[in-house]
Write an enzyme that holds these catalytic residues in place. Structure first.
Site, PDB file in Angstrom:
ATOM      1  N   LYS A  10       0.851  -1.200   0.000  1.00  0.00           N
ATOM      2  CA  LYS A  10       0.000   0.000   0.000  1.00  0.00           C
ATOM      3  C   LYS A  10       0.883   1.244   0.000  1.00  0.00           C
ATOM      4  O   LYS A  10       2.068   1.201   0.394  1.00  0.00           O
ATOM      5  CB  LYS A  10      -0.945   0.029   1.204  1.00  0.00           C
ATOM      6  CG  LYS A  10      -0.273   0.056   2.593  1.00  0.00           C
ATOM      7  CD  LYS A  10       0.084   1.429   3.113  1.00  0.00           C
ATOM      8  CE  LYS A  10       0.763   1.380   4.487  1.00  0.00           C
ATOM      9  NZ  LYS A  10       1.528   2.568   4.814  1.00  0.00           N
ATOM     10  N   ASP A 135      -2.256  -1.383  10.294  1.00  0.00           N
ATOM     11  CA  ASP A 135      -2.327  -1.414   8.832  1.00  0.00           C
ATOM     12  C   ASP A 135      -2.772  -2.766   8.285  1.00  0.00           C
ATOM     13  O   ASP A 135      -2.733  -2.974   7.076  1.00  0.00           O
ATOM     14  CB  ASP A 135      -0.944  -1.092   8.235  1.00  0.00           C
ATOM     15  CG  ASP A 135      -0.604   0.382   8.340  1.00  0.00           C
ATOM     16  OD1 ASP A 135      -1.483   1.171   8.705  1.00  0.00           O
ATOM     17  OD2 ASP A 135       0.554   0.733   8.045  1.00  0.00           O
TER      18      ASP A 135
END
Ligand code: ATP
Length: 292
Positions: A10, A135
């Site tokens: 990401k 995350d």
């Protein structure tokens, strides 16, 4: 049976650190984006052992690996007795702000549910993921996502598309803990009501790449001038945007077209940086391509 899982990286289009909460975590407003760079996880069943193998020496293959932790937590939650051998083909730079370990943890939970033929409900899966790291949950959904809380609470946003991204890492380590502690000074003076949504409320989410920002840059670029140098070089090579991802050290750059990004990749590699071309991976593609 062998299961292969793609574990995507990401970037953060935007990252605002609002304030330090009473529980010690920082309250964030972030916009996550999954990108095409990915690790591969190859899983097979064992009688009881959980075994981790990785082709990157910087990744610990013991019980501190997030893949190992995810497997243990899933086993505890389901009562499964089998084990797994999990091979990690590492392509995402380690400790580089691209969520590699977190993504591996999410991919492990999804992959092992298949391998062990067990299922847990969504809220249980979320709880395990969030306990492994802020995350981790984003990697169940993928695409362009709003992250709030400490980043674990995610909501789908209108997708941002970019076909010519360049990811550059100066191969230096930035300590996430130090980055946060330097920010503490900054957030003490900052308004706790600072909200990044004004970025796209004003400009429209399609223009997000043009209005992106990251609060960590202010503190990390001072202590790691190599990262500022990467940004400057990318801008000189024609990047429309060059921004640090997470707490660093990777910088992602948005280019107008593939040709310019390819040229920039060659130049950046010539400077000795790790540099990989990538593109955004939207939610639909993300979810349909995790399992090959
Ligand atoms: P984030 O953006 O989620 O903060 P990051 O991309 O900065 O994470 P990771 O690549 O997840 O960082 O690695 C952080 C640390 O976690 C590494 O120093 C490494 O020792 C450890 N680690 C544990 N499991 C893994 C894994 N499966 N892959 C990579 N690193 C791992």
């Amino acid at each position: 049976m062998t299961i292969r899982v793609k574990s995507y990286a990401k970037i953060n289009w935007a990252l605002d650190v609002l304030f330090k909460r009473e529980d010690g975590y920082h309250e964030l407003r972030t916009i996550y984006q999954t990108v095409s760079l990915h690790d591969n996880l190859i899983m097979s069943k064992t009688d009881s052992a959980i075994e981790i193998i990785c082709d990157d020496a910087r990744v610990p293959c013991d019980e501190t690996n997030l893949v190992y932790k995810a497997a243990v937590k899933l086993r505890q939650a389901t009562g499964v007795e089998s084990g797994a051998r999990i091979e990690i083909e590492k392509r995402i730079p380690v400790a580089a702000g691209m969520g590699g370990g977190s993504s591996n943890a999410a991919a492990t939970l999804l992959g092992l549910e298949k391998l062990w033929q067990v299922s847990i409900d969504e809220s249980q899966r979320f709880d395990i993921a969030a306990s492994l790291g802020s995350d981790v949950p984003l990697f169940f959904m993928g695409g362009t996502l709003l992250g709030i809380g400490r980043g674990e609470e995610v909501y789908p946003l209108e997708e941002v598309e970019c076909a010519s991204l360049l990811l550059v890492n100066p191969v230096i380590h930035v300590s996430t803990a130090t980055a946060y502690s330097s920010l503490r000074r900054l957030t003490r003076e900052a308004s706790p009501r600072k909200i990044p949504f004004t970025f796209f409320a004003a400009k429209g989410i399609r223009e997000l790449p043009l209005v992106a920002r990251n609060d960590f840059e202010e503190v990390v670029l001072v202590t790691h001038p190599e990262i500022a140098e990467v940004k400057e070089r990318l801008q000189r090579l024609g990047a429309k945007l060059a921004l640090m991802s997470g707490s660093g050290s990777t910088v992602f750059a948005v280019f107008d077209n593939l040709k310019t990004s390819e040229r920039a990749q060659l130049e950046m590699r010539a400077f000795g940086y790790w540099a990989e071309l990538a593109r955004t991976v939207g939610r639909k593609e993300y979810q349909s391509s995790i399992f090959e």
